[in-house]
Design a protein around this motif. Sequence first.
Motif, PDB file in Angstrom:
ATOM      1  N   GLY A  12       0.783  -1.233   0.000  1.00  0.00           N
ATOM      2  CA  GLY A  12       0.000   0.000   0.000  1.00  0.00           C
ATOM      3  C   GLY A  12       0.817   1.285   0.000  1.00  0.00           C
ATOM      4  O   GLY A  12       1.856   1.391  -0.667  1.00  0.00           O
ATOM      5  N   ILE A  13       0.352   2.252   0.787  1.00  0.00           N
ATOM      6  CA  ILE A  13       0.982   3.584   0.815  1.00  0.00           C
ATOM      7  C   ILE A  13       2.407   3.488   1.357  1.00  0.00           C
ATOM      8  O   ILE A  13       3.314   4.174   0.867  1.00  0.00           O
ATOM      9  N   GLY A  14       2.614   2.614   2.350  1.00  0.00           N
ATOM     10  CA  GLY A  14       3.948   2.465   2.940  1.00  0.00           C
ATOM     11  C   GLY A  14       4.966   2.000   1.920  1.00  0.00           C
ATOM     12  O   GLY A  14       6.069   2.550   1.822  1.00  0.00           O
ATOM     13  N   LEU A  15       4.602   0.998   1.126  1.00  0.00           N
ATOM     14  CA  LEU A  15       5.522   0.468   0.113  1.00  0.00           C
ATOM     15  C   LEU A  15       5.762   1.508  -0.990  1.00  0.00           C
ATOM     16  O   LEU A  15       6.897   1.700  -1.434  1.00  0.00           O
ATOM     17  N   ALA A  16       4.697   2.171  -1.406  1.00  0.00           N
ATOM     18  CA  ALA A  16       4.856   3.197  -2.451  1.00  0.00           C
ATOM     19  C   ALA A  16       5.771   4.319  -1.953  1.00  0.00           C
ATOM     20  O   ALA A  16       6.596   4.858  -2.704  1.00  0.00           O
ATOM     21  N   THR A  17       5.645   4.650  -0.664  1.00  0.00           N
ATOM     22  CA  THR A  17       6.486   5.704  -0.083  1.00  0.00           C
ATOM     23  C   THR A  17       7.939   5.237  -0.010  1.00  0.00           C
ATOM     24  O   THR A  17       8.868   5.982  -0.362  1.00  0.00           O
ATOM     25  N   ALA A  18       8.129   3.986   0.413  1.00  0.00           N
ATOM     26  CA  ALA A  18       9.483   3.431   0.456  1.00  0.00           C
ATOM     27  C   ALA A  18      10.104   3.490  -0.943  1.00  0.00           C
ATOM     28  O   ALA A  18      11.279   3.856  -1.105  1.00  0.00           O
ATOM     29  N   SER A 198      -5.812   0.098  -1.726  1.00  0.00           N
ATOM     30  CA  SER A 198      -4.805  -0.665  -0.984  1.00  0.00           C
ATOM     31  C   SER A 198      -5.507  -1.824  -0.277  1.00  0.00           C
ATOM     32  O   SER A 198      -6.730  -1.964  -0.342  1.00  0.00           O
ATOM     33  N   GLU A 199      -4.717  -2.594   0.467  1.00  0.00           N
ATOM     34  CA  GLU A 199      -5.288  -3.757   1.171  1.00  0.00           C
ATOM     35  C   GLU A 199      -6.122  -3.358   2.386  1.00  0.00           C
ATOM     36  O   GLU A 199      -6.701  -4.214   3.048  1.00  0.00           O
ATOM     37  N   ILE A 200      -6.152  -2.068   2.724  1.00  0.00           N
ATOM     38  CA  ILE A 200      -6.869  -1.672   3.940  1.00  0.00           C
ATOM     39  C   ILE A 200      -8.359  -2.014   3.854  1.00  0.00           C
ATOM     40  O   ILE A 200      -9.023  -2.199   4.865  1.00  0.00           O
ATOM     41  N   TYR A 201      -8.859  -2.105   2.631  1.00  0.00           N
ATOM     42  CA  TYR A 201     -10.286  -2.395   2.462  1.00  0.00           C
ATOM     43  C   TYR A 201     -10.564  -3.897   2.348  1.00  0.00           C
ATOM     44  O   TYR A 201     -11.619  -4.309   1.893  1.00  0.00           O
ATOM     45  N   ARG A 202      -9.574  -4.724   2.801  1.00  0.00           N
ATOM     46  CA  ARG A 202      -9.690  -6.175   2.584  1.00  0.00           C
ATOM     47  C   ARG A 202     -10.889  -6.801   3.285  1.00  0.00           C
ATOM     48  O   ARG A 202     -11.379  -7.830   2.862  1.00  0.00           O
ATOM     49  N   GLU A 203     -11.378  -6.168   4.360  1.00  0.00           N
ATOM     50  CA  GLU A 203     -12.511  -6.779   5.083  1.00  0.00           C
ATOM     51  C   GLU A 203     -13.872  -6.260   4.604  1.00  0.00           C
ATOM     52  O   GLU A 203     -14.902  -6.644   5.128  1.00  0.00           O
TER      53      GLU A 203
END
Length: 276
Positions: A12-18, A198-203
Amino acid sequence: MKTILITGANTGIGLATATEFVKDGHHVILACRNLEKAQHAQQGLAALGRGKVEVIQLDLNSLDNVNQTANQLIENLDKIDVLINNAGMMTPNLEATTDGFEKQFGVNYLAHFLWTLKLLPLVQNAEKGRIIHLASMMHLLGSIQAKNFKANQIKHYNGVLSYGNSKLANLLFSNILAAKLKGSKVTSNALHPGGVDSEIYRELPKYQYNALKLFLIQPSKPAQLIKKIAFDSSWEKRNGDYVSLQTPAIKSRKAKNMQLAEDLYEQSLTLVKDYL
Ligand SMILES: NC(=O)c1ccc[n+]([C@@H]2O[C@H](COP(=O)([O-])OP(=O)(O)OC[C@H]3O[C@@H](n4cnc5c(N)ncnc54)[C@H](OP(=O)(O)O)[C@@H]3O)[C@@H](O)[C@H]2O)c1
């Protein structure tokens, strides 16, 4: 080469930021709960052929783990230039962290509170330390009530409101930290990254996700904004700001309430006192 520490950076956002920071040749540390996923992300980032990428295990579900991981970093690093409090989760179900806190409050906020206070001296060692908090426009639904901190004290649970509470807490923490850091070399700012795919909406039920997806932006967009907050000269003097992609950055009355921010800060200090 700057040192940048990002929680939840395997997706998600963390990986894109990295990715943004690695492309620019920086030293990026991915603090992630799932080492396998983190190492997979690390391999992808290493393939960019720039910078330096490291992984450290961090489970924000446990204050003890937060404390241990922070201590490891304190032993091994001289400074942190940019601390990005990004990891987060959303759930419709009432769940508890290892320490008994309502999970969204515990993971999204309280663990990051402890993490930040433990690592603050390293950020203060940087030439211009930057602390960046991933809040959300969902803070508009949030409130801060001590009776909602512990999972076993909650009578009527609403996952969306609890997510809002945790994001309000992120924003209040950014604001009070900024006030406490005023005049120092370190700044604290927060953002709403937009509605991001992102995966945050996985649930979410699939039909709801499919409808929502039409309005979501790619994680690279907030990643670019985060890089700007960290290093752009236009952000040099900004401290205690809240910005938003997509929508006007509307702050709730509660989010502007510095007494509420101070009270939450004091309450949080008590909640994590065993580790400070
Ligand atoms: N996406 C949006 O529309 C949106 C909107 C507003 C704000 N935000 C905020 O942006 C931030 C990043 O979200 P995202 O959309 O990129 O979500 P994401 O793709 O689900 O990524 C969240 C990251 O947090 C990690 N995480 C979750 N629980 C953790 C725990 N207990 N310990 C350590 N790491 C944990 C996840 O690890 P695993 O991979 O192991 O699960 C993952 O790396 C969050 O703070 C979120 O609240 C997102």
